[in-house]
Write an enzyme that holds these catalytic residues in place. Structure first.
Site, mmCIF file in Angstrom:
data_model
loop_
_atom_site.group_PDB
_atom_site.id
_atom_site.type_symbol
_atom_site.label_atom_id
_atom_site.label_comp_id
_atom_site.label_asym_id
_atom_site.label_seq_id
_atom_site.Cartn_x
_atom_site.Cartn_y
_atom_site.Cartn_z
ATOM 1 N N ARG A 86 -7.670 -6.595 7.680
ATOM 2 C CA ARG A 86 -7.312 -5.726 6.297
ATOM 3 C C ARG A 86 -8.535 -5.380 5.480
ATOM 4 N NH1 ARG A 86 -2.396 -7.802 2.459
ATOM 5 N NH2 ARG A 86 -4.113 -9.188 1.470
ATOM 6 N N ARG A 138 -5.585 -19.290 0.383
ATOM 7 C CA ARG A 138 -4.217 -18.399 -0.056
ATOM 8 C C ARG A 138 -3.089 -19.058 0.861
ATOM 9 N NH1 ARG A 138 -6.466 -13.098 0.817
ATOM 10 N NH2 ARG A 138 -4.678 -12.014 0.502
ATOM 11 N N ARG A 175 -9.736 -6.629 2.494
ATOM 12 C CA ARG A 175 -9.906 -6.673 1.187
ATOM 13 C C ARG A 175 -10.825 -7.760 0.733
ATOM 14 N NH1 ARG A 175 -4.022 -7.242 -1.269
ATOM 15 N NH2 ARG A 175 -4.754 -9.726 -1.641
ATOM 16 N N LYS A 177 4.861 -7.486 2.663
ATOM 17 C CA LYS A 177 5.770 -7.190 1.725
ATOM 18 C C LYS A 177 5.196 -6.046 0.988
ATOM 19 C CE LYS A 177 4.340 -11.186 -1.225
ATOM 20 N NZ LYS A 177 3.147 -11.406 -0.306
ATOM 21 N N ARG A 182 5.454 -16.448 -8.251
ATOM 22 C CA ARG A 182 4.616 -17.307 -7.315
ATOM 23 C C ARG A 182 4.599 -18.546 -7.154
ATOM 24 N NH1 ARG A 182 1.366 -12.990 -5.393
ATOM 25 N NH2 ARG A 182 -0.366 -13.777 -4.181
HETATM 26 P P1 AMP Z 1 -1.368 -10.504 -3.856
HETATM 27 O O1 AMP Z 1 -1.836 -8.980 -4.011
HETATM 28 O O2 AMP Z 1 -0.099 -10.807 -4.159
HETATM 29 O O3 AMP Z 1 -1.988 -11.024 -2.542
HETATM 30 O O4 AMP Z 1 -2.420 -11.044 -5.096
HETATM 31 C C1 AMP Z 1 -3.856 -11.437 -4.889
HETATM 32 C C2 AMP Z 1 -4.086 -12.339 -5.676
HETATM 33 O O5 AMP Z 1 -3.817 -12.098 -7.161
HETATM 34 C C3 AMP Z 1 -3.407 -13.647 -5.568
HETATM 35 O O6 AMP Z 1 -4.364 -14.302 -4.491
HETATM 36 C C4 AMP Z 1 -3.719 -14.415 -6.943
HETATM 37 O O7 AMP Z 1 -4.997 -14.792 -7.242
HETATM 38 C C5 AMP Z 1 -3.311 -13.220 -7.776
HETATM 39 N N1 AMP Z 1 -1.868 -12.975 -8.239
HETATM 40 C C6 AMP Z 1 -1.090 -12.267 -7.842
HETATM 41 N N2 AMP Z 1 0.227 -12.324 -8.182
HETATM 42 C C7 AMP Z 1 0.094 -13.560 -8.931
HETATM 43 C C8 AMP Z 1 0.873 -14.343 -9.689
HETATM 44 N N3 AMP Z 1 2.314 -13.955 -9.782
HETATM 45 N N4 AMP Z 1 0.654 -15.545 -10.415
HETATM 46 C C9 AMP Z 1 -0.804 -16.002 -10.285
HETATM 47 N N5 AMP Z 1 -1.472 -15.112 -9.390
HETATM 48 C C10 AMP Z 1 -1.102 -13.942 -9.049
#
Ligand code: AMP
Length: 184
Positions: free
Chosen positions: A128, A141, A130, A14, A89
């Site tokens: 990936r 996750r 990261r 996404k 989320r």
């Molecule tokens: P992402 O890049 O969207 O996979 O987010 C990486 C990490 O950031 C996630 O595993 C969460 O720890 C945190 N995170 C991102 N967006 C949110 C959100 N809307 N609410 C809570 N934690 C978030």
């Protein structure tokens, strides 16, 4: 359609698709994960509070995220459109967003759900590289996604906003389908 939410498990693609489509439409791509990673790198107060959650693959507490989104959607460039990637989320974030959009006199035009089989997600995340893409964090996750985020599929279906997209295809095929959807 210019106000879109992208839903999907970690590794569903996404972020990549949000970036491409946001550029095509000339609207901001708002990724809470990216904002948090930037804050962590810069060691801001938000970053210091968020770091351990992000490192473990847990959701950061809502109070750290909600203000940030409220502020971001109020900015000038967000008035003509946006793609939200990684927010909401969980159901309480989704309820907050529904109310916030009402307050801001904005409407979400659609929610795109990226459907990808688990094994494909895991392979993509492992490839990936990261910092939070190690085996242990990845499985957490995915558990967090299933428990907290997946209920939003039903939530947005009930709001008549949901559109499912098969995310297990060539990147360009998916981008093309998204363009067709938003222009229809
Ligand atoms: P992402 O890049 O969207 O996979 O987010 C990486 C990490 O950031 C996630 O595993 C969460 O720890 C945190 N995170 C991102 N967006 C949110 C959100 N809307 N609410 C809570 N934690 C978030």
């Amino acid at each position: 359609m210019t106000k879109l939410i992208f839903l999907g498990a970690p590794g569903a693609g996404k972020g990549t698709q949000a970036q491409i489509l946001a550029e095509t439409l000339g609207i901001p791509h708002i990724s809470t994960g990216e904002i948090l990673r930037g804050a962590i790198a810069d060691e801001t107060p938000l970053g210091l509070k968020a770091k351990s959650y992000v490192d473990n693959g847990d959701l950061v507490p809502d109070d750290l995220i909600l203000d940030l989104i409220k502020q971001r959607l109020g900015e000038e460039d967000a008035q003509k459109g946006w793609i939200l990637d990684g927010f909401p989320r969980n159901v309480s974030q989704a309820d907050f967003l529904t109310n916030l959009l009402q307050q801001l006199n904005q409407n979400c035009d659609g929610v795109i759900n990226f459907d990808v089989p688990d094994q494909v997600l895991i392979d993509r995340l492992l490839g990936r590289g990261r910092k939070d893409d190690n085996q242990e964090t990845i499985s957490n996750r995915l558990v967090v996604y299933r428990q907290k985020t997946a209920p939003l599929i039903e939530y947005y279906q009930q709001h008549n906003l949901l559109k499912n997209v098969n995310g297990d295809r060539e990147l360009s095929q998916i981008s093309q389908e998204l363009e067709t959807i938003v222009k229809s």
